[in-house]
Write a protein that holds these residues in place. Sequence first.
Motif, mmCIF file in Angstrom:
data_model
loop_
_atom_site.group_PDB
_atom_site.id
_atom_site.type_symbol
_atom_site.label_atom_id
_atom_site.label_comp_id
_atom_site.label_asym_id
_atom_site.label_seq_id
_atom_site.Cartn_x
_atom_site.Cartn_y
_atom_site.Cartn_z
ATOM 1 N N ARG A 42 -1.765 5.751 -1.029
ATOM 2 C CA ARG A 42 -2.456 5.303 -2.236
ATOM 3 C C ARG A 42 -1.401 4.800 -3.197
ATOM 4 O O ARG A 42 -0.325 5.391 -3.315
ATOM 5 C CB ARG A 42 -3.245 6.439 -2.874
ATOM 6 N N ALA A 43 -1.708 3.702 -3.878
ATOM 7 C CA ALA A 43 -0.760 3.117 -4.816
ATOM 8 C C ALA A 43 -1.490 2.610 -6.050
ATOM 9 O O ALA A 43 -2.700 2.376 -6.019
ATOM 10 C CB ALA A 43 -0.002 1.974 -4.149
ATOM 11 N N GLU A 44 -0.721 2.424 -7.116
ATOM 12 C CA GLU A 44 -1.278 1.978 -8.390
ATOM 13 C C GLU A 44 -0.319 0.989 -9.037
ATOM 14 O O GLU A 44 0.898 1.129 -8.935
ATOM 15 C CB GLU A 44 -1.458 3.190 -9.303
ATOM 16 N N SER A 45 -0.909 -0.019 -9.699
ATOM 17 C CA SER A 45 -0.123 -1.052 -10.360
ATOM 18 C C SER A 45 -0.906 -1.577 -11.557
ATOM 19 O O SER A 45 -2.134 -1.485 -11.589
ATOM 20 C CB SER A 45 0.147 -2.183 -9.366
ATOM 21 N N PRO A 46 -0.206 -2.165 -12.540
ATOM 22 C CA PRO A 46 -0.904 -2.669 -13.729
ATOM 23 C C PRO A 46 -1.862 -3.829 -13.453
ATOM 24 O O PRO A 46 -2.843 -4.011 -14.171
ATOM 25 C CB PRO A 46 0.220 -3.124 -14.651
ATOM 26 N N SER A 47 -1.603 -4.639 -12.421
ATOM 27 C CA SER A 47 -2.463 -5.789 -12.121
ATOM 28 C C SER A 47 -2.452 -6.065 -10.623
ATOM 29 O O SER A 47 -1.564 -5.603 -9.904
ATOM 30 C CB SER A 47 -1.962 -7.045 -12.854
ATOM 31 N N MET A 48 -3.410 -6.855 -10.153
ATOM 32 C CA MET A 48 -3.472 -7.198 -8.736
ATOM 33 C C MET A 48 -2.259 -8.039 -8.336
ATOM 34 O O MET A 48 -1.711 -7.870 -7.250
ATOM 35 C CB MET A 48 -4.778 -7.945 -8.411
ATOM 36 N N GLU A 49 -1.836 -8.921 -9.226
ATOM 37 C CA GLU A 49 -0.649 -9.741 -8.940
ATOM 38 C C GLU A 49 0.582 -8.856 -8.749
ATOM 39 O O GLU A 49 1.345 -9.025 -7.803
ATOM 40 C CB GLU A 49 -0.412 -10.737 -10.069
ATOM 41 N N GLU A 50 0.751 -7.921 -9.649
ATOM 42 C CA GLU A 50 1.885 -6.993 -9.553
ATOM 43 C C GLU A 50 1.755 -6.097 -8.329
ATOM 44 O O GLU A 50 2.742 -5.770 -7.674
ATOM 45 C CB GLU A 50 1.967 -6.153 -10.827
ATOM 46 N N PHE A 51 0.539 -5.709 -7.991
ATOM 47 C CA PHE A 51 0.292 -4.880 -6.808
ATOM 48 C C PHE A 51 0.798 -5.600 -5.565
ATOM 49 O O PHE A 51 1.500 -5.023 -4.740
ATOM 50 C CB PHE A 51 -1.206 -4.571 -6.677
ATOM 51 N N GLY A 52 0.450 -6.867 -5.438
ATOM 52 C CA GLY A 52 0.892 -7.639 -4.280
ATOM 53 C C GLY A 52 2.390 -7.841 -4.244
ATOM 54 O O GLY A 52 3.032 -7.681 -3.212
ATOM 55 N N ARG A 53 2.954 -8.168 -5.397
ATOM 56 C CA ARG A 53 4.380 -8.476 -5.457
ATOM 57 C C ARG A 53 5.249 -7.222 -5.344
ATOM 58 O O ARG A 53 6.225 -7.190 -4.606
ATOM 59 C CB ARG A 53 4.707 -9.215 -6.756
ATOM 60 N N ALA A 54 4.896 -6.186 -6.069
ATOM 61 C CA ALA A 54 5.763 -5.023 -6.161
ATOM 62 C C ALA A 54 5.508 -3.969 -5.089
ATOM 63 O O ALA A 54 6.397 -3.199 -4.770
ATOM 64 C CB ALA A 54 5.628 -4.385 -7.542
ATOM 65 N N ILE A 55 4.290 -3.924 -4.556
ATOM 66 C CA ILE A 55 3.967 -2.857 -3.602
ATOM 67 C C ILE A 55 3.693 -3.405 -2.208
ATOM 68 O O ILE A 55 4.384 -3.058 -1.253
ATOM 69 C CB ILE A 55 2.781 -2.010 -4.107
ATOM 70 N N LEU A 56 2.692 -4.266 -2.069
ATOM 71 C CA LEU A 56 2.321 -4.748 -0.729
ATOM 72 C C LEU A 56 3.466 -5.428 0.002
ATOM 73 O O LEU A 56 3.671 -5.190 1.194
ATOM 74 C CB LEU A 56 1.126 -5.696 -0.806
ATOM 75 N N SER A 57 4.207 -6.271 -0.691
ATOM 76 C CA SER A 57 5.298 -6.975 -0.023
ATOM 77 C C SER A 57 6.352 -5.997 0.487
ATOM 78 O O SER A 57 6.918 -6.194 1.568
ATOM 79 C CB SER A 57 5.930 -8.000 -0.963
ATOM 80 N N LYS A 58 6.591 -4.915 -0.249
ATOM 81 C CA LYS A 58 7.566 -3.914 0.189
ATOM 82 C C LYS A 58 7.024 -3.052 1.331
ATOM 83 O O LYS A 58 7.752 -2.707 2.252
ATOM 84 C CB LYS A 58 7.987 -3.044 -0.989
ATOM 85 N N VAL A 59 5.740 -2.723 1.268
ATOM 86 C CA VAL A 59 5.122 -1.944 2.344
ATOM 87 C C VAL A 59 5.185 -2.730 3.649
ATOM 88 O O VAL A 59 5.582 -2.201 4.694
ATOM 89 C CB VAL A 59 3.658 -1.582 2.006
#
Length: 77
Positions: A44-61
């Motif tokens: 489970r992850a959390e981010s301030p925005s969907m754009e940030e979610f993709g850039r900061a979390i999904l790309s690293k996962v």
Amino acid sequence: MSVQAYILIQTEVGKASSVAKSVSAIAGVTLAEGVTGPYDVIMRAESPSMEEFGRAILSKVQAVPGITRTLTCPVTY
């Protein structure tokens, strides 16, 4: 309002533990556990925005060695 999502992860055989440990170290990840069934790790992850979610979390996962497939399930309420 922040974006929260579960990410279901399939791994190479024998890699679930190392993948769970690796993804849990990513900023924004609040939970990562090995499970049984069609997926090997649920996080489970959390981010301030969907754009940030993709850039900061999904790309690293998706760059973690041993991951073969992911399915992202945004939390709706």
